[in-house]
Design an enzyme around this catalytic site. Structure first.
Site, PDB file in Angstrom:
ATOM      1  N   ASP A 134       1.125  -0.878   0.142  1.00  0.00           N
ATOM      2  CA  ASP A 134      -0.285  -0.189   0.041  1.00  0.00           C
ATOM      3  C   ASP A 134       1.151   1.349   0.469  1.00  0.00           C
ATOM      4  O   ASP A 134       2.049   1.014   1.050  1.00  0.00           O
ATOM      5  CB  ASP A 134      -0.922   0.525   1.119  1.00  0.00           C
ATOM      6  CG  ASP A 134      -2.178   0.842   1.206  1.00  0.00           C
ATOM      7  OD1 ASP A 134      -2.366   1.111  -0.063  1.00  0.00           O
ATOM      8  OD2 ASP A 134      -2.650   0.852   2.095  1.00  0.00           O
ATOM      9  N   HIS A 141      -4.251  13.465   0.860  1.00  0.00           N
ATOM     10  CA  HIS A 141      -4.540  13.031   1.723  1.00  0.00           C
ATOM     11  C   HIS A 141      -3.144  12.825   2.204  1.00  0.00           C
ATOM     12  O   HIS A 141      -3.971  13.477   4.086  1.00  0.00           O
ATOM     13  CB  HIS A 141      -4.828  11.333   1.102  1.00  0.00           C
ATOM     14  CG  HIS A 141      -5.069  10.633   2.738  1.00  0.00           C
ATOM     15  ND1 HIS A 141      -6.142  10.356   3.477  1.00  0.00           N
ATOM     16  CD2 HIS A 141      -4.389   9.766   3.144  1.00  0.00           C
ATOM     17  CE1 HIS A 141      -6.357  10.320   4.269  1.00  0.00           C
ATOM     18  NE2 HIS A 141      -4.735   8.579   4.631  1.00  0.00           N
ATOM     19  N   GLU A 206     -11.317   3.792   3.035  1.00  0.00           N
ATOM     20  CA  GLU A 206     -10.055   4.365   2.229  1.00  0.00           C
ATOM     21  C   GLU A 206      -9.986   4.021   0.647  1.00  0.00           C
ATOM     22  O   GLU A 206     -10.264   3.294   0.552  1.00  0.00           O
ATOM     23  CB  GLU A 206      -8.661   4.298   2.637  1.00  0.00           C
ATOM     24  CG  GLU A 206      -7.729   5.160   4.356  1.00  0.00           C
ATOM     25  CD  GLU A 206      -6.984   4.775   5.050  1.00  0.00           C
ATOM     26  OE1 GLU A 206      -6.198   5.369   5.374  1.00  0.00           O
ATOM     27  OE2 GLU A 206      -6.468   4.461   3.333  1.00  0.00           O
ATOM     28  N   GLU A 208      -9.126   3.991  -2.073  1.00  0.00           N
ATOM     29  CA  GLU A 208      -7.930   3.395  -3.332  1.00  0.00           C
ATOM     30  C   GLU A 208      -8.221   3.477  -4.655  1.00  0.00           C
ATOM     31  O   GLU A 208      -9.337   2.223  -4.811  1.00  0.00           O
ATOM     32  CB  GLU A 208      -7.221   3.189  -2.693  1.00  0.00           C
ATOM     33  CG  GLU A 208      -6.633   3.852  -1.006  1.00  0.00           C
ATOM     34  CD  GLU A 208      -5.192   2.864  -0.467  1.00  0.00           C
ATOM     35  OE1 GLU A 208      -4.725   2.726  -1.115  1.00  0.00           O
ATOM     36  OE2 GLU A 208      -5.676   2.964   0.975  1.00  0.00           O
ATOM     37  N   ASP A 240      -8.972   0.199   1.519  1.00  0.00           N
ATOM     38  CA  ASP A 240      -8.058  -0.251   2.587  1.00  0.00           C
ATOM     39  C   ASP A 240      -9.145   0.108   4.244  1.00  0.00           C
ATOM     40  O   ASP A 240      -8.263   1.304   3.917  1.00  0.00           O
ATOM     41  CB  ASP A 240      -7.002   0.381   2.346  1.00  0.00           C
ATOM     42  CG  ASP A 240      -5.718  -0.430   3.521  1.00  0.00           C
ATOM     43  OD1 ASP A 240      -6.061  -1.392   3.622  1.00  0.00           O
ATOM     44  OD2 ASP A 240      -5.060   0.679   3.738  1.00  0.00           O
ATOM     45  N   ARG A 244      -9.056   4.252  12.606  1.00  0.00           N
ATOM     46  CA  ARG A 244      -7.688   4.871  13.328  1.00  0.00           C
ATOM     47  C   ARG A 244      -7.461   4.651  14.510  1.00  0.00           C
ATOM     48  O   ARG A 244      -6.570   5.555  14.994  1.00  0.00           O
ATOM     49  CB  ARG A 244      -9.193   6.185  12.795  1.00  0.00           C
ATOM     50  CG  ARG A 244      -9.107   6.309  11.559  1.00  0.00           C
ATOM     51  CD  ARG A 244      -7.904   6.095  10.396  1.00  0.00           C
ATOM     52  NE  ARG A 244      -9.124   6.529   9.298  1.00  0.00           N
ATOM     53  CZ  ARG A 244      -7.954   6.777   8.120  1.00  0.00           C
ATOM     54  NH1 ARG A 244      -6.350   5.984   8.145  1.00  0.00           N
ATOM     55  NH2 ARG A 244      -7.697   6.461   6.370  1.00  0.00           N
ATOM     56  N   GLN A 247      -4.786   2.364  14.676  1.00  0.00           N
ATOM     57  CA  GLN A 247      -3.958   3.361  14.289  1.00  0.00           C
ATOM     58  C   GLN A 247      -3.295   3.335  15.144  1.00  0.00           C
ATOM     59  O   GLN A 247      -1.677   4.428  15.205  1.00  0.00           O
ATOM     60  CB  GLN A 247      -3.883   3.578  12.849  1.00  0.00           C
ATOM     61  CG  GLN A 247      -2.806   4.357  12.235  1.00  0.00           C
ATOM     62  CD  GLN A 247      -3.341   4.354  10.770  1.00  0.00           C
ATOM     63  OE1 GLN A 247      -4.582   4.668  10.051  1.00  0.00           O
ATOM     64  NE2 GLN A 247      -2.638   4.828   9.722  1.00  0.00           N
ATOM     65  N   LYS A 260      -4.942  -1.934  10.163  1.00  0.00           N
ATOM     66  CA  LYS A 260      -4.968  -2.521   8.379  1.00  0.00           C
ATOM     67  C   LYS A 260      -4.688  -4.012   7.991  1.00  0.00           C
ATOM     68  O   LYS A 260      -5.148  -4.368   7.241  1.00  0.00           O
ATOM     69  CB  LYS A 260      -3.768  -1.667   7.586  1.00  0.00           C
ATOM     70  CG  LYS A 260      -3.216  -0.328   8.141  1.00  0.00           C
ATOM     71  CD  LYS A 260      -4.461   0.236   7.028  1.00  0.00           C
ATOM     72  CE  LYS A 260      -4.092   1.851   6.819  1.00  0.00           C
ATOM     73  NZ  LYS A 260      -5.261   3.149   6.095  1.00  0.00           N
ATOM     74  N   THR A 264      -9.538  -5.657   3.310  1.00  0.00           N
ATOM     75  CA  THR A 264      -8.978  -4.526   1.971  1.00  0.00           C
ATOM     76  C   THR A 264      -9.452  -5.435   1.163  1.00  0.00           C
ATOM     77  O   THR A 264      -9.565  -6.039   0.431  1.00  0.00           O
ATOM     78  CB  THR A 264      -7.515  -4.982   1.649  1.00  0.00           C
ATOM     79  OG1 THR A 264      -6.646  -4.282   2.573  1.00  0.00           O
ATOM     80  CG2 THR A 264      -7.311  -3.904   0.733  1.00  0.00           C
ATOM     81  N   GLU A 381     -10.332  12.560   7.062  1.00  0.00           N
ATOM     82  CA  GLU A 381      -9.895  13.900   6.831  1.00  0.00           C
ATOM     83  C   GLU A 381     -11.618  14.816   6.993  1.00  0.00           C
ATOM     84  O   GLU A 381     -11.584  15.510   7.199  1.00  0.00           O
ATOM     85  CB  GLU A 381     -10.099  13.843   5.329  1.00  0.00           C
ATOM     86  CG  GLU A 381      -8.772  13.094   4.611  1.00  0.00           C
ATOM     87  CD  GLU A 381      -8.303  12.893   3.570  1.00  0.00           C
ATOM     88  OE1 GLU A 381      -7.874  13.680   3.014  1.00  0.00           O
ATOM     89  OE2 GLU A 381      -8.515  11.398   3.240  1.00  0.00           O
TER      90      GLU A 381
END
Length: 432
Positions: A134, A141, A206, A208, A240, A244, A247, A260, A264, A381
């Site tokens: 990844d 971002h 996420e 992607e 993904d 949070r 993380q 993570k 996915t 975000e």
């Protein structure tokens, strides 16, 4: 009467299809009830069964070689053949499925054997993924997230010199539609001096793009940036999923791990480089004062046409919205032009130390947010780390994902003079 300016298909649902017109022809792996997995091609609302076409002797030469590899229960062997076999097979498919094909009536007569309703088939992961990496090439971002933790210095010094990445967990890659179970792990509550264990309370998505690897390289031999294109087999959508709170506690000093590795999601169709050729673009110019990429990461042709212009969309449907019949709400609309590094630069950097890339390896681009509100590819975000709520049409609010929430990713390529194509969908419902 107007005359079509682009080839049309005798598969009528393909004409003006939002994702899978004749000009797309992505590859995937499917199965029917009580059948083994095998390879097929999306055309309109149908899957063109490559094994049935081989049995009918519709392919010859290099196209047959490609069809034999692509008809199997995984696309690794097809990816390994490289661009020439892929192009030969695509060209033959374009001819076979064209409304102007002289054999149209014969092919239509074989339709029930060759064309299977997509709605009656189950899609699978396109390939057996040996390694999943990844990247972090979405600069907006990186800026948005960096500002949450380092307001005065959001980007670390290496970001504009090196395509940053980490190795993900290939074993938990899952195809679109697979439920996503909320992960457990350690979190450190604000003001606490010891962590607690339990389910993540700050689950996120996420936005992607996934990049499928083709032939790969021998151990110790780097892939030059000018040669990187022939090692790229195709593209998909990728979510993904990210916990949070896990993380934030675990990512220093080595980066994300349990936050993570639990899941996915990827879309099932592999959109080829050939289908995306009309939507290539110049890589956006770097900001004034940004460093020139080091020599192994710079190729003039790649800068002129190595970027892709793909519109990316995130939608959310809560359990309540589905019960009320409320359509999924758009959370973000972004674009692959928000990538600070090209895909070729990602390939060149990944292999420059001699790392072996193999057919079926998968790259994620990292979250591809835009610079403005409405373009953010994650709830982290959108809510500024959970400070604000997102208002939904059902009257609900969200800071992070809750049980029953379904995240839907879509992609669309548009350009004047070209037929629009899409990627299908990448869906996942949060369980727990």
């Amino acid at each position: 009467m107007s005359i079509p300016t682009h080839p049309r298909s005798w598969v009528t649902s393909a004409n003006d299809h939002p994702d899978f017109p004749l000009q797309n022809l992505p590859f995937g792996v499917f199965s029917q009830a009580n059948s083994n997995r095998r390879g097929g091609v999306a055309i309109g609302d149908f899957i063109f069964d490559l094994q049935a076409a081989l049995d009918a002797s519709l392919f010859q030469g290099a196209a047959r070689l490609g069809a034999e590899a692509a008809s199997r229960g995984q696309l690794n062997d097809f990816f390994a053949l490289g661009a020439s076999a892929r192009q030969a097979l695509r060209n033959e498919l374009l001819h076979l499925l064209d409304a102007a094909n002289p054999q149209r009536e014969r092919l239509q007569g074989m339709g029930e054997r060759l064309l299977l309703p997509m709605s009656e088939c189950r899609m699978h992961l396109p390939a057996q993924v040996g390694d999943y990496t990844d990247f972090y090439v979405g600069i907006h971002h990186a800026m948005n997230v960096g500002k949450l933790f380092r307001p005065d210095n959001p980007l670390l010094p290496n970001y504009k010199y090196v395509p940053i990445a980490y190795h993900g967990r290939a074993s938990t890659l899952c195809v679109s539609g697979t439920p996503v179970r909320r992960p457990n792990g350690q979190t450190l509550a604000p003001g606490a001096d010891q962590p607690t264990f339990g389910p993540s309370k700050r689950l996120d998505y996420e936005l992607e793009v996934g990049v499928w690897m083709g032939p790969g390289n021998a151990p110790g031999e780097a892939i030059g940036i000018a040669d990187a294109g022939r090692h790229i087999a195709g593209f998909c959508l990728l979510n993904d999923w990210s916990a949070r709170d896990l993380q934030a506690w675990e990512y220093q000093p080595l980066g994300p791990f349990l936050s993570k590795s639990f899941a996915t999601s990827i879309s099932p169709w592999v959109v080829t480089a050939e289908a995306l050729a009309p939507f290539r673009s110049a890589q956006p110019a770097r900001a004034e004062g940004d460093p020139q990429p080091l020599a192994y990461l710079f190729d003039a042709q790649d800068q002129q046409s190595g970027a892709l212009d793909i519109e990316l969309e995130v939608l959310l449907a809560t359990a309540m919205m589905r019960e009320q019949g409320v359509a999924p709400v758009r959370l973000a609309l972004s674009n692959t032009l928000n990538m600070y590094w090209t895909v070729a630069q990602m390939v060149a950097h990944h292999s420059v130390n001699g790392c072996t890339l193999q057919p079926g390896d998968l790259f994620g681009t990292g979250t591809l947010s835009g610079p403005q509100a409405g373009q953010f590819g994650s709830l982290l975000e959108m809510t500024e780390g959970g400070k604000h709520e997102v208002q939904l049409p059902s009257g609900e609010t969200r800071r992070f994902l809750e049980a029953g929430d379904e995240v839907i990713l879509k992609a669309r390529c548009r350009r004047d003079g070209a037929v629009s194509i899409g990627f299908g969908e990448c869906r996942g419902v949060v369980v727990g």
